[in-house]
Design an enzyme around this catalytic site. Structure first.
Site, PDB file in Angstrom:
ATOM      1  CG  ASN A  66      -1.888  -1.197   1.159  1.00  0.00           C
ATOM      2  OD1 ASN A  66      -2.140  -1.735   0.094  1.00  0.00           O
ATOM      3  ND2 ASN A  66      -2.386  -1.612   2.305  1.00  0.00           N
ATOM      4  CB  ILE A  67       1.065   4.028  -2.229  1.00  0.00           C
ATOM      5  CG1 ILE A  67      -0.385   4.232  -2.727  1.00  0.00           C
ATOM      6  CG2 ILE A  67       1.803   3.039  -3.133  1.00  0.00           C
ATOM      7  CD1 ILE A  67      -0.483   4.907  -4.096  1.00  0.00           C
ATOM      8  CG  ASP A  68      -2.664   3.314   2.655  1.00  0.00           C
ATOM      9  OD1 ASP A  68      -1.872   3.075   3.582  1.00  0.00           O
ATOM     10  OD2 ASP A  68      -3.476   2.483   2.211  1.00  0.00           O
ATOM     11  CG  HIS A 116       3.802  -1.786  -4.724  1.00  0.00           C
ATOM     12  ND1 HIS A 116       2.624  -2.469  -4.738  1.00  0.00           N
ATOM     13  CD2 HIS A 116       4.720  -2.617  -5.293  1.00  0.00           C
ATOM     14  CE1 HIS A 116       2.810  -3.662  -5.301  1.00  0.00           C
ATOM     15  NE2 HIS A 116       4.066  -3.776  -5.630  1.00  0.00           N
ATOM     16  CB  CYS A 165      17.138  18.864  -9.927  1.00  0.00           C
ATOM     17  SG  CYS A 165      15.986  19.268  -8.597  1.00  0.00           S
ATOM     18  N   GLY A 197      -5.115  -9.192   3.576  1.00  0.00           N
ATOM     19  CA  GLY A 197      -5.681  -8.231   2.636  1.00  0.00           C
ATOM     20  C   GLY A 197      -4.927  -8.152   1.331  1.00  0.00           C
ATOM     21  CB  SER A 198      -2.120  -9.135  -0.208  1.00  0.00           C
ATOM     22  OG  SER A 198      -1.495  -9.297  -1.472  1.00  0.00           O
ATOM     23  CB  SER A 199      -5.815 -11.558  -3.999  1.00  0.00           C
ATOM     24  OG  SER A 199      -5.611 -10.384  -4.743  1.00  0.00           O
ATOM     25  CG  ASN A 217      -6.810 -12.418   1.397  1.00  0.00           C
ATOM     26  OD1 ASN A 217      -7.085 -11.262   1.102  1.00  0.00           O
ATOM     27  ND2 ASN A 217      -5.616 -12.943   1.206  1.00  0.00           N
TER      28      ASN A 217
HETATM   29 ZN   LIG Z   1      14.055  20.020  -9.568  1.00  0.00          ZN
END
Ligand SMILES: [Zn+2]
Length: 260
Positions: free
Chosen positions: A101-103, A118, A129, A191-193, A217
């Site tokens: 998860n990215i949250d 992820h 830059c 919580g991951s399939s 799950n």
């Molecule tokens: Zn920059």
């Protein structure tokens, strides 16, 4: 009974790792952007907007597509499953979380040892830059005006530190995740399939090294035949129940340890 069996495995394990996926955050109101059930898939095929090549050629489209998800993530709160894992860590029962998860909700719930394979929406990197910025500095303008975040130093476009399609996982995080999988005694998969590679290979690496698996799950997944405990439940129900069993046990044994 399975809750008890899961608690027992955790109590006996000296090294436990949790692997969490999109199903972990649905109870916090965050859709799985890779699944067809989320509204995001209906608007665009994520491969067409959320791939590295798409970001390079049409970043404006990417930021338009991810806008509703960003709104949901930054409004979301950790749910009881996040809190349960944070408690297990503070009890010394859980050593590490590997999340797809990215949250950032594990950290917001208080978990400290988290590998975000992820990436995370919490930071942005300038494509020109390479300067890195906290997302919070740019969020209000982006959320209100839908404008692309730009680097204050050079004016380059800021890319969220999330792993897009076609992109490699961050090397160091991926190495650490594999080491953890190979060295754990118990892996909780919640919580991951496990449909997204290469993260889906982690449980196999754990099994090959002799680890036991606890699967939590809603639905059956292909790893079920290899699991030691299967809980077909919502993670936000199962994990707090497991945690209360373990808290009860650690409370009961506390007087003995405090005498020593
Ligand atoms: Zn920059």
């Amino acid at each position: 009974m399975s809750i008890g069996a899961a608690a027992e495995l955790l109590r006996e394990s000296a090294n436990t790792v949790a692997l969490t996926g999109a199903g972990f955050s649905t109870a916090s109101g965050i859709p799985d952007f890779r699944s067809e059930g989320s509204g995001l898939w209906k608007i665009h095929d994520p491969m067409e907007v959320a791939s590295l090549s798409a970001f390079r050629t049409q970043p404006q489209r990417f930021f338009e597509w991810i806008h509703p998800l960003t709104v949901q993530i930054f409004a979301a709160q950790p749910n009881p499953a996040h809190q349960a894992l944070a408690q297990l860590e503070s009890l010394g029962i859980l050593q590490l979380i590997i999340t797809q998860n990215i949250d950032g909700l594990h950290q917001r719930a208080g978990s400290r040892n988290v590998i975000e394979v992820h990436g995370s929406l919490e930071r942005l990197t300038c494509v020109t830059c390479q300067s890195v910025y906290p997302a919070g500095d740019f969020l209000p303008t982006y959320l209100e005006q839908h404008s692309m975040p730009r680097c204050p130093e050079c004016g380059g476009i800021l890319k969220p530190n999330v792993i897009l399609f076609e992109e490699q996982l961050p090397f160091e995080a991926w190495q650490r995740a594999q080491d953890a999988a190979r060295n754990c005694e118990v892996m909780i998969i919640a919580g991951s399939s496990l449909e997204v590679m290469p993260v889906a290979s982690l449980p196999m690496q754990a099994l090959d090294a002799g680890a036991k698996l606890i699967l939590i799950n809603q639905n059956a997944i292909y790893l079920d035949p290899r699991a030691d405990v299967i809980l077909n439940m919502d993670v936000a129900e199962a994990l707090p129940q497991i945690t209360s069993v373990l808290q009860l046990k650690s409370y009961v044994t506390m007087p003995t340890t405090s005498v020593m």
